[in-house]
Scaffold this motif. Structure first.
Motif, PDB file in Angstrom:
ATOM      1  N   SER A  87     -29.468  20.580   9.756  1.00  0.00           N
ATOM      2  CA  SER A  87     -29.581  21.665  10.535  1.00  0.00           C
ATOM      3  C   SER A  87     -30.971  22.545  10.183  1.00  0.00           C
ATOM      4  N   ASP A  88     -31.072  22.481   8.635  1.00  0.00           N
ATOM      5  CA  ASP A  88     -31.942  22.991   8.264  1.00  0.00           C
ATOM      6  C   ASP A  88     -33.397  22.513   8.538  1.00  0.00           C
ATOM      7  N   VAL A  89     -33.358  21.144   8.668  1.00  0.00           N
ATOM      8  CA  VAL A  89     -34.739  20.459   8.727  1.00  0.00           C
ATOM      9  C   VAL A  89     -35.017  20.987  10.282  1.00  0.00           C
ATOM     10  N   ARG A  90     -34.045  20.860  11.324  1.00  0.00           N
ATOM     11  CA  ARG A  90     -34.306  21.234  12.458  1.00  0.00           C
ATOM     12  C   ARG A  90     -34.896  22.406  12.814  1.00  0.00           C
ATOM     13  N   GLU A  91     -34.266  23.564  11.937  1.00  0.00           N
ATOM     14  CA  GLU A  91     -34.908  24.921  12.046  1.00  0.00           C
ATOM     15  C   GLU A  91     -36.266  25.268  11.779  1.00  0.00           C
ATOM     16  N   GLN A  92     -36.444  24.126  10.479  1.00  0.00           N
ATOM     17  CA  GLN A  92     -38.092  24.287  10.179  1.00  0.00           C
ATOM     18  C   GLN A  92     -38.913  23.526  10.945  1.00  0.00           C
ATOM     19  N   THR A 120     -20.332  11.027  -4.815  1.00  0.00           N
ATOM     20  CA  THR A 120     -20.316  10.600  -3.531  1.00  0.00           C
ATOM     21  C   THR A 120     -21.621   9.596  -3.423  1.00  0.00           C
ATOM     22  N   VAL A 121     -21.519   9.022  -2.278  1.00  0.00           N
ATOM     23  CA  VAL A 121     -22.624   8.361  -1.522  1.00  0.00           C
ATOM     24  C   VAL A 121     -22.450   9.064   0.069  1.00  0.00           C
ATOM     25  N   CYS A 122     -23.336   9.766   0.219  1.00  0.00           N
ATOM     26  CA  CYS A 122     -23.300  10.256   1.793  1.00  0.00           C
ATOM     27  C   CYS A 122     -24.567  10.045   2.306  1.00  0.00           C
ATOM     28  N   ILE A 123     -24.548   9.609   3.634  1.00  0.00           N
ATOM     29  CA  ILE A 123     -25.620   9.081   4.586  1.00  0.00           C
ATOM     30  C   ILE A 123     -25.467  10.032   5.957  1.00  0.00           C
ATOM     31  N   GLY A 124     -26.513  10.443   6.365  1.00  0.00           N
ATOM     32  CA  GLY A 124     -26.358  11.144   7.862  1.00  0.00           C
ATOM     33  C   GLY A 124     -27.732  10.351   8.511  1.00  0.00           C
ATOM     34  N   GLN A 125     -27.585  10.207   9.808  1.00  0.00           N
ATOM     35  CA  GLN A 125     -28.462   9.775  10.688  1.00  0.00           C
ATOM     36  C   GLN A 125     -28.496  10.445  12.004  1.00  0.00           C
ATOM     37  N   VAL A 126     -29.770  10.663  12.426  1.00  0.00           N
ATOM     38  CA  VAL A 126     -30.038  11.165  13.908  1.00  0.00           C
ATOM     39  C   VAL A 126     -31.170  10.297  14.372  1.00  0.00           C
ATOM     40  N   THR A 154     -33.442   7.201  22.327  1.00  0.00           N
ATOM     41  CA  THR A 154     -32.945   7.535  21.060  1.00  0.00           C
ATOM     42  C   THR A 154     -32.655   8.980  20.916  1.00  0.00           C
ATOM     43  N   ALA A 155     -32.042   9.455  20.099  1.00  0.00           N
ATOM     44  CA  ALA A 155     -31.976  10.648  20.021  1.00  0.00           C
ATOM     45  C   ALA A 155     -32.935  11.392  18.657  1.00  0.00           C
ATOM     46  N   PHE A 156     -33.275  12.558  18.682  1.00  0.00           N
ATOM     47  CA  PHE A 156     -34.262  13.173  17.779  1.00  0.00           C
ATOM     48  C   PHE A 156     -33.837  14.444  17.296  1.00  0.00           C
ATOM     49  N   GLU A 160     -31.792  19.382  21.473  1.00  0.00           N
ATOM     50  CA  GLU A 160     -30.803  20.393  21.615  1.00  0.00           C
ATOM     51  C   GLU A 160     -29.482  19.859  21.215  1.00  0.00           C
ATOM     52  N   ASP A 161     -29.145  18.690  21.264  1.00  0.00           N
ATOM     53  CA  ASP A 161     -27.895  17.964  21.104  1.00  0.00           C
ATOM     54  C   ASP A 161     -27.944  17.319  19.393  1.00  0.00           C
ATOM     55  N   ALA A 162     -28.895  17.507  18.752  1.00  0.00           N
ATOM     56  CA  ALA A 162     -29.046  16.868  17.412  1.00  0.00           C
ATOM     57  C   ALA A 162     -28.013  16.812  16.648  1.00  0.00           C
ATOM     58  N   LEU A 163     -27.672  17.855  16.207  1.00  0.00           N
ATOM     59  CA  LEU A 163     -26.112  17.994  15.503  1.00  0.00           C
ATOM     60  C   LEU A 163     -25.029  17.145  16.029  1.00  0.00           C
ATOM     61  N   ARG A 164     -24.893  17.053  17.368  1.00  0.00           N
ATOM     62  CA  ARG A 164     -23.704  16.654  18.055  1.00  0.00           C
ATOM     63  C   ARG A 164     -23.988  15.054  17.867  1.00  0.00           C
ATOM     64  N   GLN A 165     -25.161  14.728  17.763  1.00  0.00           N
ATOM     65  CA  GLN A 165     -25.692  13.135  17.584  1.00  0.00           C
ATOM     66  C   GLN A 165     -25.725  12.787  15.973  1.00  0.00           C
TER      67      GLN A 165
END
Length: 258
Positions: A87-92, A120-126, A154-156, A160-165
């Protein structure tokens, strides 16, 4: 303790068109925390390369700002940590675009981030990034990109729907001894089957073995990627993290970027 190497290189089609690399990659290591990131700027957008660089740099900055292990062992807490980063990356990126009088879509980029702590090992992808995790020579893609109706759709992170993706995977450290992030320019070389996103085991055996070798080099990875005859012509990014507890304990952290 994790050993990390990686690089981003310009694809052959970009070289032929005299375009710069629109991928970005990097990592951050410090006591108790290792963070990796790759991003692939949309070739159809004029400032996507800058968007990719901003996405990687901001994600790694945010990961380092959190105290080591602060994601805790609760998967929901770790997932919330990653969601906040995206979310922060998107805002920046939106703020950067606004300050330059541009639209966020001009900086469109995919993004993958992996955060490795003691808990933890946590991975996020858009978007169509590729994340592979390994354990004792077995590899899997825990959250492959969904199939799109059109080729190269693909999504970026700027969408607008990045966080849903956003696709989030949280694993226990005992389940993982290697984490690999890649942009889709390497898909024909690192996936045995594109439809199922099955990892090509010989590739991952080789790169993880090299990462565990006495003196792994990011420059060697760069040269390897430059020499790799892929079938896409796209820019290529690869970041590889392997557990290396056998290395000397207490070594200093290092940052890397391409």
């Amino acid at each position: 303790m994790w050993e990390v190497i990686g690089a981003s290189v310009t694809g052959t089609s970009h070289l032929a068109a005299r375009r710069q690399c629109e991928d970005a990659s990097g990592w951050r290591t410090e006591p108790g925390l290792t963070a990796l990131a790759v991003a692939d700027g949309a070739g159809s957008r004029p400032l996507s390369g800058r968007g990719a660089v901003q996405a990687v740099e901001r994600a790694l900055q945010l990961a380092g700002a959190r105290a080591a292990g602060s994601a805790g062992t609760d998967p929901a807490e770790a997932a919330a940590w990653l969601r906040d980063i995206f979310s922060d990356v998107r805002e920046q990126i939106a703020a950067m675009a606004a300050s330059a009088g541009n639209g966020p879509a001009d900086y469109a980029t995919t993004l993958a981030v992996a955060i490795l702590t003691a808990d933890t090992v946590c991975i996020g992808q858009v978007g169509d990034t590729i994340a592979v995790v390994g354990q004792a020579g077995t590899y899997r893609t825990p959250a492959p990109a969904p199939h799109s109706e059109y080729v190269n759709e693909t999504a970026f992170i700027t969408g607008e729907d990045a966080l849903r993706q956003l696709r989030i995977t949280v694993l226990a450290p005992a389940e993982v001894d290697s984490v690999i992030l890649s942009t889709d320019g390497l898909r024909f070389k690192i996936l045995d089957d594109l439809a199922s996103a099955t990892p090509y085991v010989p590739f991952f055996d080789d790169v993880t073995a090299y990462a565990r070798s006495p003196q792994p080099s990011a420059l060697a990875i760069q040269r390897f990627l430059e020499s790799l005859a892929d079938q896409s012509g796209d820019d290529k990014s690869l970041v590889v993290a392997v557990r290396a507890e056998w290395r000397r304990a207490g070594g200093s952290g290092a940052d890397g970027s391409s």
